[in-house]
Enzyme design. Structure first.
Site, PDB file in Angstrom:
ATOM      1  N   GLY A 243       0.837  -1.214   0.000  1.00 28.65           N
ATOM      2  CA  GLY A 243       0.000   0.000   0.000  1.00 28.65           C
ATOM      3  C   GLY A 243       0.862   1.250   0.000  1.00 28.65           C
ATOM      4  O   GLY A 243       0.485   2.296   0.539  1.00 28.65           O
TER       5      GLY A 243
ATOM      6  N   GLN B 273      -1.504   7.446   1.464  1.00 30.26           N
ATOM      7  CA  GLN B 273      -1.172   8.653   2.229  1.00 30.26           C
ATOM      8  C   GLN B 273       0.047   8.427   3.128  1.00 30.26           C
ATOM      9  O   GLN B 273       0.961   9.241   3.162  1.00 30.26           O
ATOM     10  CB  GLN B 273      -2.368   9.091   3.091  1.00 30.26           C
ATOM     11  CG  GLN B 273      -2.141  10.443   3.764  1.00 30.26           C
ATOM     12  CD  GLN B 273      -3.177  10.773   4.823  1.00 30.26           C
ATOM     13  OE1 GLN B 273      -4.008   9.948   5.196  1.00 30.26           O
ATOM     14  NE2 GLN B 273      -3.108  11.991   5.336  1.00 30.26           N
TER      15      GLN B 273
ATOM     16  N   TYR C 275     -14.892  -0.982   8.688  1.00 31.88           N
ATOM     17  CA  TYR C 275     -13.467  -0.663   8.870  1.00 31.88           C
ATOM     18  C   TYR C 275     -13.037  -0.994  10.302  1.00 31.88           C
ATOM     19  O   TYR C 275     -12.033  -1.677  10.527  1.00 31.88           O
ATOM     20  CB  TYR C 275     -13.270   0.828   8.569  1.00 31.88           C
ATOM     21  CG  TYR C 275     -11.883   1.384   8.803  1.00 31.88           C
ATOM     22  CD1 TYR C 275     -10.820   1.021   7.986  1.00 31.88           C
ATOM     23  CD2 TYR C 275     -11.646   2.308   9.828  1.00 31.88           C
ATOM     24  CE1 TYR C 275      -9.550   1.560   8.178  1.00 31.88           C
ATOM     25  CE2 TYR C 275     -10.384   2.850  10.027  1.00 31.88           C
ATOM     26  CZ  TYR C 275      -9.340   2.473   9.203  1.00 31.88           C
ATOM     27  OH  TYR C 275      -8.094   3.015   9.391  1.00 31.88           O
TER      28      TYR C 275
END
Ligand code: NAD
Ligand code: SER
Length: 332
Positions: A9, A13, A142
């Site tokens: 990933g 961010q 999540y």
């Protein structure tokens, strides 16, 4: 000798900045950055390899090919994106983590960093200084995957001796890559809008208070827990990690001190319910006591630094200001 590090990933961010910091620490060749979403230019420049964490044979191949002994597993679907596609969130967050844990157990990876989140808490958690040890009843998919992921990590630590380390990050504010579908994304978007248009419509209520952290502190925290002596890391679920808490209105007021004409308005959407289910602040005394965590940035110093960095990029006429940036170099 420098460890061989794999980051999943890595175009996100956190990964965009963490890879730069890890390469500075361990050497360019010792850090393999991977993501599912890669551009041809990134691959040919040698900064990023394509790796889908849902595909176990590919994960095993990458670990073996690069003789990996440390993984920062960042590939995930965040809170708001997860509510929009719960099946995808479950699959990526759970199967992806299990693949990393299984492949690591089989191929001798000695240490894994996997970030958990304030998303583990639900509406029944204490709103102020939510404790480290408390019932975890999240109301988002999540959060469900973060609680299950913490338990799975702890299970692999116990049963397989895998050294999995984790922190419950608050919302992260960063100047390099834009966030990827979370509830705390407003705290990054507001800076771009303030500088580009002088206005921002926030998707959370003005009085919504959430725990937040500036990216330089988050990167340091991740690397510090990974380098901490084994006996100091007592929890293999996820350490609460805190830095600052503020409301959307307070952040707007702080930005106004630097941009006097800035105007923020508020139009809450479905993300408000997610924010309302999370605590306003969390108690991170266990991380401070066990491995010496301490933040450097508060809201005022974070806002000053964010605006300086974004202004610099605007002045440089950065064409892709509106796009997510990968591997620009705060730490280089
Ligand atoms: P992000 O959404 O910005 O990046 C995630 C990256 O994962 C993306 O580049 C995406 O392409 C990649 N990805 C998605 N599916 C994949 C797959 N199947 N295989 C490989 N890569 C895939 O997320 P982020 O903000 O960098 O977060 C990284 C981790 O930190 C996540 O576990 C997240 O839950 C956690 N975290 C983030 C924050 C935050 O505020 N950013 C706060 C708490 C916890
Ligand atoms: N920043 C993340 C989100 O909002 C928290 O884990 O999803």
């Amino acid at each position: 000798m420098s460890p061989k590090v794999l980051v999943t990933g890595a175009a996100g961010q956190i990964g965009s900045e963490l890879v730069v910091a890890l390469r500075k620490r361990y050497g360019y060749k010792n850090v393999v950055a991977t993501d599912k979403a890669v551009t041809r230019a990134q691959v040919s420049a040698g900064v990023l390899e394509q790796l889908d964490v849902m595909h176990l044979p590919s994960v095993e191949r990458a670990i073996k090919a690069h003789k990996v002994d440390m993984i920062y597993h960042l590939a995930a679907i965040l809170s708001a994106a997860g509510e929009a596609n719960p099946d995808l969130a479950w699959d990526v967050n759970m199967d992806g983590l299990k693949n990393i844990l299984d492949a690591s157990t089989r191929h001798g990876v000695r240490r894994i960093f996997w970030p958990s989140s304030i998303g583990v808490f639900g509406p029944d958690a204490r709103k102020l200084r939510a404790p480290q040890m408390t019932p975890l009843n999240p109301t988002t998919i999540y959060g469900v995957t973060k609680v299950a992921g913490e338990l799975l990590s702890s299970y692999y630590s116990l049963k397989h001796g895998l050294d999995v380390r984790s922190v419950r990050f608050p919302g992260l504010i960063s100047s390099e890559a834009k966030p990827g579908g979370g509830t705390t994304d407003y705290a990054v978007e507001i800076f771009y809008s303030a500088l580009q248009t002088g206005r921002y419509t926030c998707f959370l209520r003005k009085d919504t208070v959430l725990p937040m952290m500036y990216m330089p502190d988050a990167l340091r925290g991740a690397m510090e827990i990974m380098e901490a002596d084994e006996e100091t890391v007592k929890l293999h679920t996820g350490y609460n990690l805190a830095a600052m808490s503020f409301s959307a209105g307070e952040l707007a007021s702080e930005i106004m001190k630097h941009i006097p004409g800035f105007k923020a308005t508020y139009s809450p959407d479905s993300r408000q319910a997610i924010a309302d289910s999370w605590p306003k602040s969390i108690d991170d005394s266990a991380a401070r006591r066990d491995w010496g965590w301490k933040e450097e940035y508060d809201m005022a110093s974070m806002v000053t630094d964010m605006l300086a960095r974004l202004r610099q990029r605007l002045r440089a006429g950065e064409k892709a200001f509106n796009h997510r940036q990968a591997f620009t170099s705060r730490a280089a």
